[in-house]
Write an enzyme that holds these catalytic residues in place. Structure first.
Site, mmCIF file in Angstrom:
data_model
loop_
_atom_site.group_PDB
_atom_site.id
_atom_site.type_symbol
_atom_site.label_atom_id
_atom_site.label_comp_id
_atom_site.label_asym_id
_atom_site.label_seq_id
_atom_site.Cartn_x
_atom_site.Cartn_y
_atom_site.Cartn_z
ATOM 1 N N GLY A 36 130.521 104.759 -40.599
ATOM 2 C CA GLY A 36 130.092 105.955 -39.784
ATOM 3 C C GLY A 36 131.496 107.374 -40.706
ATOM 4 O O GLY A 36 131.782 108.507 -40.422
ATOM 5 N N GLU A 37 132.459 106.628 -40.640
ATOM 6 C CA GLU A 37 133.806 107.189 -41.113
ATOM 7 C C GLU A 37 133.286 108.663 -42.650
ATOM 8 O O GLU A 37 132.798 107.829 -43.435
ATOM 9 C CB GLU A 37 135.273 106.700 -41.582
ATOM 10 C CG GLU A 37 135.818 105.769 -40.342
ATOM 11 C CD GLU A 37 137.318 104.923 -40.326
ATOM 12 O OE1 GLU A 37 137.412 104.576 -41.829
ATOM 13 O OE2 GLU A 37 137.465 104.559 -39.648
ATOM 14 N N GLN A 95 133.191 128.599 -26.482
ATOM 15 C CA GLN A 95 133.626 127.776 -25.078
ATOM 16 C C GLN A 95 136.041 128.672 -25.532
ATOM 17 O O GLN A 95 136.631 127.470 -25.869
ATOM 18 C CB GLN A 95 133.876 126.057 -25.174
ATOM 19 C CG GLN A 95 132.874 125.426 -25.548
ATOM 20 C CD GLN A 95 132.734 123.912 -25.484
ATOM 21 O OE1 GLN A 95 133.968 123.619 -24.794
ATOM 22 N NE2 GLN A 95 131.760 123.732 -25.920
ATOM 23 N N HIS A 128 132.350 135.025 -32.219
ATOM 24 C CA HIS A 128 132.044 135.449 -31.053
ATOM 25 C C HIS A 128 132.837 136.066 -29.667
ATOM 26 O O HIS A 128 131.966 137.243 -29.538
ATOM 27 C CB HIS A 128 131.044 134.072 -30.622
ATOM 28 C CG HIS A 128 130.149 133.985 -29.024
ATOM 29 N ND1 HIS A 128 129.216 134.724 -28.995
ATOM 30 C CD2 HIS A 128 130.991 133.957 -27.911
ATOM 31 C CE1 HIS A 128 128.809 134.272 -27.921
ATOM 32 N NE2 HIS A 128 129.527 134.118 -27.429
ATOM 33 N N LYS A 190 121.772 140.095 -18.745
ATOM 34 C CA LYS A 190 120.863 139.305 -18.123
ATOM 35 C C LYS A 190 122.034 138.516 -17.502
ATOM 36 O O LYS A 190 123.344 138.798 -17.743
ATOM 37 C CB LYS A 190 120.931 138.741 -19.652
ATOM 38 C CG LYS A 190 120.465 137.152 -19.902
ATOM 39 C CD LYS A 190 121.326 136.636 -21.566
ATOM 40 C CE LYS A 190 122.811 136.470 -21.316
ATOM 41 N NZ LYS A 190 122.882 136.398 -22.791
ATOM 42 N N ARG A 192 123.075 133.785 -17.076
ATOM 43 C CA ARG A 192 122.709 132.242 -18.247
ATOM 44 C C ARG A 192 122.618 131.408 -17.077
ATOM 45 O O ARG A 192 123.554 131.610 -16.324
ATOM 46 C CB ARG A 192 123.877 132.308 -19.043
ATOM 47 C CG ARG A 192 124.049 131.245 -19.689
ATOM 48 C CD ARG A 192 124.779 130.682 -20.546
ATOM 49 N NE ARG A 192 123.960 131.983 -22.297
ATOM 50 C CZ ARG A 192 123.196 131.400 -22.676
ATOM 51 N NH1 ARG A 192 122.026 130.849 -22.220
ATOM 52 N NH2 ARG A 192 122.748 132.367 -24.392
#
Length: 311
Positions: A36-37, A95, A128, A190, A192
């Site tokens: 998977g590397e 984040q 964002h 709104k 969340r």
């Protein structure tokens, strides 16, 4: 010399950018070992070159992030003079703060990883959060697709349209759209409830009898758009609804959810690969020319001018 290096996340956009800059994509290989590397090799001679790695950090975000880091390190070791990460979509940007003890600041983690692999600057389309600039230890060059999207919207909007921000975070974006389109604006309040569930609670502004144009920086699950549309129609807005966003992630059941709405069009850019939309009325505008213009300006040292900004 200029070199464009494409990741696997959006090779068509990298190719369109190379055409605009009148160059070829640098040769590279990206493959996975049996465990998977990711294995990366830059085949073109890039010693002394100004290398631009084109890679939106879209799903699968972690794989595309590691791939970007490998391409950057490979370019550094191959003698690149300057490395720019062209991240049309910057994953983990949401984040940007901790909401509870024990959580990481994901946007800062990604910023530190990019600096660690010798990225010299980062070019992002409609990031964002403005906090991203403070997190990066290398220069962030934000550009905005809002004028591009506004230009594609203008011919199809009626005189009684209203630009709507689906939450408080999109108000600045809606104000810019409204100014470019010479339309009034409103916004939806709104809350969340979870990562994929939101509750729209009311509309601030006059939408009765008007056709809404909902604008946001991204559409992920479609929950925000669905919730906002219902509140707008309940407040007397007229269907069909138009939606415009820079980043169309459209994950999970987003296509199905949006397909239930009375939509005129959904306008997106190709910051991430456009989905197979089926019957959904998607219109995709390419960022190739916008990114090429930004790169030319930055290489000349003239600054981004009207291209710069946040969505």
């Amino acid at each position: 010399m200029l070199s464009i290096l494409a990741g696997e996340a959006n090779r068509p956009l990298a190719a369109a950018l190379a055409v605009q800059l009148e160059t070829d994509l640098a040769e590279r290989t990206i493959e996975r070992f049996p465990d998977g590397e990711i294995h990366v090799a830059v085949k073109s001679g890039i010693r002394g070159h100004d290398v631009h790695i084109v890679q939106p950090l879209c799903p699968p975000v972690d794989a595309h992030l590691v791939e970007t880091m490998m391409l950057a390190d490979a370019s550094h070791r191959a003698g690149a003079a300057h490395i720019t990460a062209v991240l049309p979509y910057y994953g983990y940007a949401r984040q940007d703060r901790r909401s509870a003890p024990g959580e990481p600041v994901g946007a800062r983690v990604v910023a530190d990883l990019l600096a660690a692999v010798h990225v010299d600057s980062v070019l992002v389309v409609d990031p964002h959060t403005r906090a991203l600039e403070a997190m990066l230890s290398v220069p962030l060059e934000p550009i905005s697709a809002i004028p591009l999207l506004a230009a594609t919207l203008r011919p199809e909007l009626p005189d009684d349209a209203v630009v709507v921000a689906p939450d408080l975070g999109a108000v600045k974006r809606a104000e810019r759209f409204a100014g470019l389109l010479d339309l009034p604006m409103a916004f939806v309040r709104k809350t969340r409830l979870s990562g994929d569930t939101v509750r729209a609670e009311g509309v601030v502004g006059d939408v009765a009898g008007r056709v809404p144009v909902i604008v946001d920086d991204m559409i992920t699950t479609g929950g925000t758009i669905v919730s906002a549309t219902q509140v707008l129609l309940d407040a007397g807005a007229r269907a069909p609804v138009t939606v415009a966003a820079t980043h169309g992630l459209l994950v999970g059941d987003a296509l199905e959810a949006l397909g239930q709405l009375p939509l005129q069009r959904i306008h997106l850019t190709d910051s991430v690969p456009p989905p197979d939309s089926g019957a959904l009325p998607l219109v995709t505008t390419s960022l190739g020319e916008l990114l090429a213009d930004a790169i030319r300006r930055l290489r000349r040292g003239t600054g981004l001018g009207q291209l710069g900004g946040y969505g």
